[in-house]
Design a protein around this motif. Structure first.
Motif, PDB file in Angstrom:
ATOM      1  N   ARG A 253       0.835  -1.170   0.000  1.00 58.40           N
ATOM      2  CA  ARG A 253       0.000   0.000   0.000  1.00 58.40           C
ATOM      3  C   ARG A 253       0.886   1.242   0.000  1.00 58.40           C
ATOM      4  NH1 ARG A 253      -1.315  -3.803   4.045  1.00 58.40           N
ATOM      5  NH2 ARG A 253      -3.145  -4.841   3.567  1.00 58.40           N
ATOM      6  N   ARG A 254       1.313   1.531  -1.172  1.00 64.34           N
ATOM      7  CA  ARG A 254       2.206   2.665  -1.292  1.00 64.34           C
ATOM      8  C   ARG A 254       1.665   3.745  -2.197  1.00 64.34           C
ATOM      9  NH1 ARG A 254       7.114  -1.428  -1.876  1.00 64.34           N
ATOM     10  NH2 ARG A 254       7.136  -2.054   0.275  1.00 64.34           N
ATOM     11  N   HIS A 255       0.456   3.605  -2.668  1.00 64.57           N
ATOM     12  CA  HIS A 255      -0.129   4.562  -3.601  1.00 64.57           C
ATOM     13  C   HIS A 255      -1.327   5.240  -2.950  1.00 64.57           C
ATOM     14  CE1 HIS A 255       2.384   2.857  -6.725  1.00 64.57           C
ATOM     15  NE2 HIS A 255       2.006   1.666  -6.319  1.00 64.57           N
ATOM     16  N   TYR A 256      -1.746   6.372  -3.543  1.00 65.95           N
ATOM     17  CA  TYR A 256      -2.910   7.088  -3.017  1.00 65.95           C
ATOM     18  C   TYR A 256      -4.164   6.217  -3.105  1.00 65.95           C
ATOM     19  CZ  TYR A 256      -6.660  10.433  -2.509  1.00 65.95           C
ATOM     20  OH  TYR A 256      -7.790  11.071  -2.086  1.00 65.95           O
ATOM     21  N   SER A 257      -4.386   5.630  -4.283  1.00 63.67           N
ATOM     22  CA  SER A 257      -5.565   4.780  -4.459  1.00 63.67           C
ATOM     23  C   SER A 257      -5.288   3.397  -3.893  1.00 63.67           C
ATOM     24  CB  SER A 257      -5.913   4.657  -5.938  1.00 63.67           C
ATOM     25  OG  SER A 257      -6.252   5.915  -6.452  1.00 63.67           O
ATOM     26  N   PRO A 258      -6.142   2.930  -2.999  1.00 63.06           N
ATOM     27  CA  PRO A 258      -5.927   1.602  -2.429  1.00 63.06           C
ATOM     28  C   PRO A 258      -6.031   0.515  -3.499  1.00 63.06           C
ATOM     29  CG  PRO A 258      -7.559   2.825  -1.171  1.00 63.06           C
ATOM     30  CD  PRO A 258      -7.301   3.594  -2.428  1.00 63.06           C
ATOM     31  N   PRO A 259      -5.156  -0.503  -3.439  1.00 61.77           N
ATOM     32  CA  PRO A 259      -5.299  -1.630  -4.360  1.00 61.77           C
ATOM     33  C   PRO A 259      -6.606  -2.373  -4.075  1.00 61.77           C
ATOM     34  CG  PRO A 259      -3.604  -2.072  -2.726  1.00 61.77           C
ATOM     35  CD  PRO A 259      -4.048  -0.665  -2.521  1.00 61.77           C
TER      36      PRO A 259
ATOM     37  N   HIS B 113     -10.922  -5.211   1.620  1.00 63.66           N
ATOM     38  CA  HIS B 113     -10.735  -5.382   3.065  1.00 63.66           C
ATOM     39  C   HIS B 113     -11.457  -4.272   3.832  1.00 63.66           C
ATOM     40  CE1 HIS B 113      -8.624  -6.084   6.878  1.00 63.66           C
ATOM     41  NE2 HIS B 113      -8.454  -4.777   6.920  1.00 63.66           N
ATOM     42  N   ILE B 114     -11.268  -3.038   3.399  1.00 65.67           N
ATOM     43  CA  ILE B 114     -11.886  -1.896   4.088  1.00 65.67           C
ATOM     44  C   ILE B 114     -13.405  -1.962   3.972  1.00 65.67           C
ATOM     45  CG2 ILE B 114     -12.151   0.617   4.025  1.00 65.67           C
ATOM     46  CD1 ILE B 114      -9.101   0.670   3.253  1.00 65.67           C
ATOM     47  N   GLN B 115     -13.910  -2.265   2.782  1.00 63.76           N
ATOM     48  CA  GLN B 115     -15.362  -2.325   2.593  1.00 63.76           C
ATOM     49  C   GLN B 115     -15.983  -3.483   3.350  1.00 63.76           C
ATOM     50  OE1 GLN B 115     -15.729  -2.233  -1.683  1.00 63.76           O
ATOM     51  NE2 GLN B 115     -15.612  -0.001  -1.737  1.00 63.76           N
ATOM     52  N   ALA B 116     -15.221  -4.579   3.535  1.00 64.18           N
ATOM     53  CA  ALA B 116     -15.744  -5.707   4.308  1.00 64.18           C
ATOM     54  C   ALA B 116     -15.735  -5.398   5.802  1.00 64.18           C
ATOM     55  CB  ALA B 116     -14.922  -6.967   4.034  1.00 64.18           C
ATOM     56  N   SER B 117     -14.690  -4.716   6.267  1.00 60.20           N
ATOM     57  CA  SER B 117     -14.589  -4.437   7.702  1.00 60.20           C
ATOM     58  C   SER B 117     -15.430  -3.240   8.133  1.00 60.20           C
ATOM     59  CB  SER B 117     -13.129  -4.239   8.110  1.00 60.20           C
ATOM     60  OG  SER B 117     -12.564  -3.128   7.457  1.00 60.20           O
TER      61      SER B 117
ATOM     62  N   CYS C 249     -19.083   4.632  -1.456  1.00 62.67           N
ATOM     63  CA  CYS C 249     -18.356   5.715  -0.784  1.00 62.67           C
ATOM     64  C   CYS C 249     -16.968   5.913  -1.377  1.00 62.67           C
ATOM     65  CB  CYS C 249     -18.187   5.380   0.701  1.00 62.67           C
ATOM     66  SG  CYS C 249     -19.716   5.394   1.644  1.00 62.67           S
ATOM     67  N   ASP C 250     -16.370   7.071  -1.074  1.00 64.73           N
ATOM     68  CA  ASP C 250     -14.958   7.301  -1.359  1.00 64.73           C
ATOM     69  C   ASP C 250     -14.158   6.585  -0.277  1.00 64.73           C
ATOM     70  OD1 ASP C 250     -15.783   9.100  -3.336  1.00 64.73           O
ATOM     71  OD2 ASP C 250     -15.598  10.833  -2.006  1.00 64.73           O
ATOM     72  N   LEU C 251     -12.938   6.199  -0.613  1.00 69.98           N
ATOM     73  CA  LEU C 251     -12.038   5.690   0.418  1.00 69.98           C
ATOM     74  C   LEU C 251     -11.161   6.861   0.824  1.00 69.98           C
ATOM     75  CD1 LEU C 251     -11.244   2.100  -0.845  1.00 69.98           C
ATOM     76  CD2 LEU C 251     -12.831   2.838   0.919  1.00 69.98           C
ATOM     77  N   GLU C 252     -11.424   7.387   1.992  1.00 74.95           N
ATOM     78  CA  GLU C 252     -10.858   8.638   2.465  1.00 74.95           C
ATOM     79  C   GLU C 252      -9.672   8.376   3.381  1.00 74.95           C
ATOM     80  OE1 GLU C 252     -10.387  12.332   4.566  1.00 74.95           O
ATOM     81  OE2 GLU C 252     -10.955  10.494   5.572  1.00 74.95           O
ATOM     82  N   HIS C 253      -8.612   9.173   3.217  1.00 69.65           N
ATOM     83  CA  HIS C 253      -7.445   9.085   4.098  1.00 69.65           C
ATOM     84  C   HIS C 253      -7.707   9.938   5.341  1.00 69.65           C
ATOM     85  CE1 HIS C 253      -5.543   7.676   0.405  1.00 69.65           C
ATOM     86  NE2 HIS C 253      -4.534   7.238   1.149  1.00 69.65           N
TER      87      HIS C 253
ATOM     88  N   PRO D 192      -0.266   7.017   5.371  1.00 67.26           N
ATOM     89  CA  PRO D 192      -0.178   5.928   4.396  1.00 67.26           C
ATOM     90  C   PRO D 192      -1.541   5.489   3.869  1.00 67.26           C
ATOM     91  CG  PRO D 192       0.031   5.058   6.606  1.00 67.26           C
ATOM     92  CD  PRO D 192      -0.038   6.558   6.739  1.00 67.26           C
ATOM     93  N   THR D 193      -1.505   4.777   2.762  1.00 67.34           N
ATOM     94  CA  THR D 193      -2.716   4.152   2.228  1.00 67.34           C
ATOM     95  C   THR D 193      -2.745   2.739   2.785  1.00 67.34           C
ATOM     96  OG1 THR D 193      -2.604   5.508   0.240  1.00 67.34           O
ATOM     97  CG2 THR D 193      -3.941   3.516   0.115  1.00 67.34           C
ATOM     98  N   ASP D 194      -3.290   2.618   3.987  1.00 65.28           N
ATOM     99  CA  ASP D 194      -3.391   1.306   4.619  1.00 65.28           C
ATOM    100  C   ASP D 194      -4.686   1.220   5.417  1.00 65.28           C
ATOM    101  OD1 ASP D 194      -2.997   2.560   7.087  1.00 65.28           O
ATOM    102  OD2 ASP D 194      -0.917   1.897   7.276  1.00 65.28           O
ATOM    103  N   GLU D 195      -4.958   0.046   5.959  1.00 65.67           N
ATOM    104  CA  GLU D 195      -6.228  -0.187   6.647  1.00 65.67           C
ATOM    105  C   GLU D 195      -6.389   0.648   7.916  1.00 65.67           C
ATOM    106  OE1 GLU D 195      -5.187  -4.328   8.768  1.00 65.67           O
ATOM    107  OE2 GLU D 195      -4.307  -3.836   6.824  1.00 65.67           O
TER     108      GLU D 195
END
Length: 180
Positions: A78-84, A90-94, A110-114, A122-125
């Motif tokens: 997870r090194r990019h702005y947009s989550p893989p 994972h985020i949408q399931a949790s 929804c948007d995946l917001e930092h 970081p772009t992580d959970e």
């Protein structure tokens, strides 16, 4: 209603892909117990029904590791702005809905917001969560802040009011063992 209108207009659905997301505990999938499965957008379904859906020839399996005591998602990079895709899933399931105060918009819409702006955050959970466009903009431009304490996201309004968001478990927690 969109599908009905498309059918009336003569749209061809021969190659349409339909996605049905079913969560099924591994023990129930193996036939060891009858813990109910969960059909996204509907609710709990019998273990046998969930297994029948999961074992269809064209089904795609995705492992989601949950905490047995709470039922919360633990793991689905997870090194990019947009989550893989795996992190997005994972985020949408949790967190199946927008994390904003009182919002129930499905995470898939929804948007995946930092929480902490990228690239400082970081772009992580631990830093990315679903937020509907309205809540995302409120946080980005409206002075809202988000604090994470354990598994709880707390939205703090510009006036200092606090709104905690605790994601609901996607599986039934295991009963506590009896005391000895």
């Amino acid at each position: 209603s969109d599908v009905a209108l498309d059918l009336l207009a003569g749209k061809d659905f021969e190659h349409a892909k339909i996605i049905v997301q079913v969560t099924l505990p591994a023990r129930a999938a193996l036939g060891v117990d009858n813990t109910p499965g969960h059909l996204v957008g509907y609710g709990d379904i019998a273990a046998q029904q969930a297994a029948e859906l999961a074992y269809q020839a064209d089904a795609t399996w995705r492992r989601i590791l949950t905490e047995p005591a709470t039922g919360r998602v633990l793991d689905v990079g997870r090194r990019h702005y947009s989550p893989p895709a795996a992190l997005r899933d994972h985020i949408q399931a949790s967190m199946p809905t927008c994390t904003g105060p009182g919002c129930v918009r499905p995470a898939a819409q929804c948007d995946l917001e930092h929480r902490e702006p990228f690239p400082a955050g970081p772009t992580d959970e631990h830093n990315v969560h679903p937020a509907c466009r309205s809540h995302h903009r409120g946080k980005t431009f409206g002075g809202w802040k988000i604090i994470k304490r354990g598994g709880i996201l707390e939205w703090v309004s510009p006036c200092g009011y606090r709104y905690p968001h605790t994601p609901e478990p996607i599986t039934h927690p295991e009963p506590a063992p009896p005391p000895f």
